[in-house]
Design an enzyme around this catalytic site. Structure first.
Site, PDB file in Angstrom:
ATOM      1  N   ASN A   1       0.850  -1.195   0.000  1.00 35.31           N
ATOM      2  CA  ASN A   1       0.000   0.000   0.000  1.00 35.31           C
ATOM      3  C   ASN A   1       0.887   1.247   0.000  1.00 35.31           C
ATOM      4  O   ASN A   1       2.106   1.151  -0.026  1.00 35.31           O
ATOM      5  CB  ASN A   1      -0.955  -0.024   1.198  1.00 35.31           C
ATOM      6  CG  ASN A   1      -0.196  -0.097   2.498  1.00 35.31           C
ATOM      7  OD1 ASN A   1       0.546   0.812   2.843  1.00 35.31           O
ATOM      8  ND2 ASN A   1      -0.348  -1.208   3.214  1.00 35.31           N
TER       9      ASN A   1
ATOM     10  N   ASP B   1      -4.332  -6.964   4.920  1.00 31.83           N
ATOM     11  CA  ASP B   1      -5.219  -7.962   5.550  1.00 31.83           C
ATOM     12  C   ASP B   1      -5.052  -9.337   4.929  1.00 31.83           C
ATOM     13  O   ASP B   1      -5.421 -10.339   5.528  1.00 31.83           O
ATOM     14  CB  ASP B   1      -6.674  -7.506   5.414  1.00 31.83           C
ATOM     15  CG  ASP B   1      -6.974  -6.370   6.390  1.00 31.83           C
ATOM     16  OD1 ASP B   1      -6.556  -6.481   7.555  1.00 31.83           O
ATOM     17  OD2 ASP B   1      -7.584  -5.369   5.969  1.00 31.83           O
TER      18      ASP B   1
ATOM     19  N   LYS C   1      10.676 -16.022 -10.643  1.00 29.81           N
ATOM     20  CA  LYS C   1       9.792 -15.017 -11.234  1.00 29.81           C
ATOM     21  C   LYS C   1       8.729 -15.702 -12.088  1.00 29.81           C
ATOM     22  O   LYS C   1       9.055 -16.553 -12.931  1.00 29.81           O
ATOM     23  CB  LYS C   1      10.622 -14.065 -12.114  1.00 29.81           C
ATOM     24  CG  LYS C   1       9.808 -12.962 -12.710  1.00 29.81           C
ATOM     25  CD  LYS C   1      10.642 -12.070 -13.612  1.00 29.81           C
ATOM     26  CE  LYS C   1       9.718 -11.097 -14.333  1.00 29.81           C
ATOM     27  NZ  LYS C   1      10.392 -10.416 -15.426  1.00 29.81           N
TER      28      LYS C   1
ATOM     29  N   PHE D   1      -4.798   2.583  14.807  1.00 27.55           N
ATOM     30  CA  PHE D   1      -5.190   3.587  13.823  1.00 27.55           C
ATOM     31  C   PHE D   1      -6.333   3.000  13.008  1.00 27.55           C
ATOM     32  O   PHE D   1      -6.485   1.770  12.940  1.00 27.55           O
ATOM     33  CB  PHE D   1      -4.017   3.905  12.890  1.00 27.55           C
ATOM     34  CG  PHE D   1      -3.143   5.035  13.368  1.00 27.55           C
ATOM     35  CD1 PHE D   1      -2.330   4.875  14.469  1.00 27.55           C
ATOM     36  CD2 PHE D   1      -3.135   6.256  12.698  1.00 27.55           C
ATOM     37  CE1 PHE D   1      -1.514   5.910  14.917  1.00 27.55           C
ATOM     38  CE2 PHE D   1      -2.327   7.302  13.124  1.00 27.55           C
ATOM     39  CZ  PHE D   1      -1.518   7.134  14.233  1.00 27.55           C
TER      40      PHE D   1
ATOM     41  N   LYS E   1     -13.760  -0.707  15.043  1.00 31.31           N
ATOM     42  CA  LYS E   1     -12.412  -1.295  15.119  1.00 31.31           C
ATOM     43  C   LYS E   1     -11.862  -1.165  16.532  1.00 31.31           C
ATOM     44  O   LYS E   1     -11.280  -2.096  17.084  1.00 31.31           O
ATOM     45  CB  LYS E   1     -11.457  -0.597  14.138  1.00 31.31           C
ATOM     46  CG  LYS E   1     -11.665  -1.038  12.702  1.00 31.31           C
ATOM     47  CD  LYS E   1     -10.696  -0.379  11.733  1.00 31.31           C
ATOM     48  CE  LYS E   1     -11.089  -0.755  10.305  1.00 31.31           C
ATOM     49  NZ  LYS E   1     -10.371  -0.037   9.271  1.00 31.31           N
TER      50      LYS E   1
ATOM     51  N   LYS F   1     -11.046  -4.514  18.714  1.00 35.67           N
ATOM     52  CA  LYS F   1      -9.622  -4.846  18.913  1.00 35.67           C
ATOM     53  C   LYS F   1      -9.150  -4.477  20.314  1.00 35.67           C
ATOM     54  O   LYS F   1      -7.952  -4.542  20.608  1.00 35.67           O
ATOM     55  CB  LYS F   1      -8.776  -4.149  17.842  1.00 35.67           C
ATOM     56  CG  LYS F   1      -9.176  -4.588  16.416  1.00 35.67           C
ATOM     57  CD  LYS F   1      -8.274  -3.973  15.349  1.00 35.67           C
ATOM     58  CE  LYS F   1      -8.819  -4.241  13.948  1.00 35.67           C
ATOM     59  NZ  LYS F   1      -7.793  -4.325  12.942  1.00 35.67           N
TER      60      LYS F   1
END
Ligand code: PMT
Length: 412
Positions: free
Chosen positions: A215, A284, A294, A329, A343, A347
């Site tokens: 990301n 996730d 490869k 976060f 969340k 958590k």
């Protein structure tokens, strides 16, 4: 410690040659060693050897105008984090104790505001002389540290105390004094004595040696928290993803690549931490299969199966100590508060920092963030601020939460 400047004064003693070993070890460890040789010392050892070992100019006593700086005694004193005299002869101890400044080294000592350390070396009778002992006591009363000379056969063929301590012993004393000074700097700060563990950056989930799933996290938010925690006096461990940011000074960095690497780092380090902060952007899912070679293209499309990664924050929430504060976060693109609160509760976080990637000035890559700080009871909206400023706010909020937890525990 590696960026520290050490000012080493070498005075007239047969042991001056041992200073080469001290300089060599300190330089290899990454310290910048500025050297002043007194005129007497330069009869025992050459400035060229010392310059070659330290990779720096060596100052030989006089204000001889051969160096760039016109006032070297002030400049050298100003940039020193620690001033060391090794070997220290009876003369320099006497001059330092009485504030005499008649050459470069003694002038520099008067100008130094940094901590001081001396390793005396001289004839046993000179060392035991009441004048020398009184000078040492005076300097100790002003905060100087001493590495005592050793007993044995001296260069003058007498036996007794006066031989310069081993270079390794002197280097260890130098490092201990620097560490002590670092601790002093942080001992009155709000987070002194606290251990903070923070994760930062993306995870990379490999498909083959070339490609991965990741990301846009730059690591800036987590690194800024680590920097702020250190500035507030905490001992900080930073779990850093594959990013190219410099480690903040005084912070211990442990690199990770994948979510499972990060999980291992967090599991190992969280039990020791007072505050645990998950600012990392964790994938996730990962590829069900990873290929050693490869992958070659074949056909118009390819299908891969992804499998769930562990939820690291959730795992930390399950084993959280009563006095530990856990901060997660939430990175959202819609229904920020609703999703983030879910969340936080699922958590078992004490605090959650919610940022919306669609808000300008918030989220990935920039130097700023705009967030809502959530506890199970409250929502606090914070306007645009630097990631470091936000880090400070998060940490001070965690401190208040911890105080609440511990005072609550002592009432029951
Ligand atoms: O790095 P920057 O470029 O500065 O960007 C900062 C940031 C946007 C990455 C940061 O502010 C941020 O929001 N980090 C959390 C990103 C994230 O993974 O959010 P999430 O909503 O998907 O996850 C919620 C929480 O669970 C997070 O604390 C996350 O670290 C944690 N998590 C998520 C998935 C997983 N498998 N394990 C986890 O521990």
């Amino acid at each position: 410690m590696e960026n520290k400047h050490i000012l080493l004064g070498i005075t007239g003693s047969i042991a001056a040659y041992k200073a080469c070993s001290i300089v060599s070890t300190l330089t290899k460890k990454g310290y910048a060693v500025d050297i002043i040789l007194t005129r007497h010392a330069s009869a025992f050892i050459g400035s060229l050897s010392l310059a070659a070992i330290s990779h720096r100019d060596v100052f030989v006593d006089e204000f001889d105008g051969t160096h760039e700086s016109l006032i070297p005694h002030i400049e050298l004193a100003r940039r020193a984090d620690l001033c060391v005299i090794a070997p220290a002869d009876a003369n320099i101890l006497a001059k330092a104790a009485h504030g005499i400044a008649d050459d470069l080294l003694s002038s520099c000592l008067l100008a130094c505001t940094c901590p001081m350390l001396a390793a005396p070396a001289m004839n046993v009778h000179m060392f035991e002389n009441a004048a020398t002992q009184a000078n040492i006591s005076t300097l100790k009363s002003r905060g100087w540290s001493f590495v005592d000379p050793e007993s044995g056969m001296l260069a003058c063929a007498e036996v007794g105390k006066g031989r310069l301590a081993d270079p390794e012993v002197i280097v260890a004393a130098i490092e201990a004094r620097l560490e002590e000074e670092e601790k002093k700097k942080t001992q009155d700060l709000p987070l002194s004595g606290k251990r903070v563990l923070v994760s930062a950056g993306p995870t990379q989930e490999a498909l083959d040696p070339v490609r991965f799933l990741s990301n846009h996290s730059s690591g800036k938010q987590g690194f800024a928290i680590a920097k702020a925690a250190r500035a507030l006096g905490a001992d900080v461990t930073l779990a850093a993803g594959p990013v190219s940011l410099e480690t903040p000074e005084g912070v211990e960095r442990i690199n990770y690549v994948s979510a499972r690497d990060l999980e291992a780092v967090m599991k190992e380090n969280a039990p020791k931490a007072d505050f645990v902060i998950m600012a990392a952007a964790v994938a996730d899912y990962r590829f069900a299969e990873q290929f050693d070679q490869k992958m070659k293209k074949s056909g118009d499309s390819m299908t891969f199966t992804l499998v769930r990664n562990p939820d690291i924050l959730e795992g930390l929430g399950k084993v959280k100590r009563d006095d530990q504060v856990l901060c997660g976060f939430a990175m959202e693109t819609e229904n920020l508060e609703q999703n983030a609160r879910k969340k936080m509760l699922s958590k078992n976080c004490d605090l959650l920092v919610a940022n919306n990637l669609r808000t300008e000035g918030a989220g990935f890559q920039g130097d700023t963030n705009i967030v809502t700080l959530m506890t199970p009871e409250t929502n606090t909206h914070l306007g645009l601020q630097s990631k470091e400023e936000l880090g400070k706010t998060i940490l001070l909020t965690m401190l208040e939460i911890q105080k609440g937890k511990t005072s609550h525990a002592s009432v029951h």
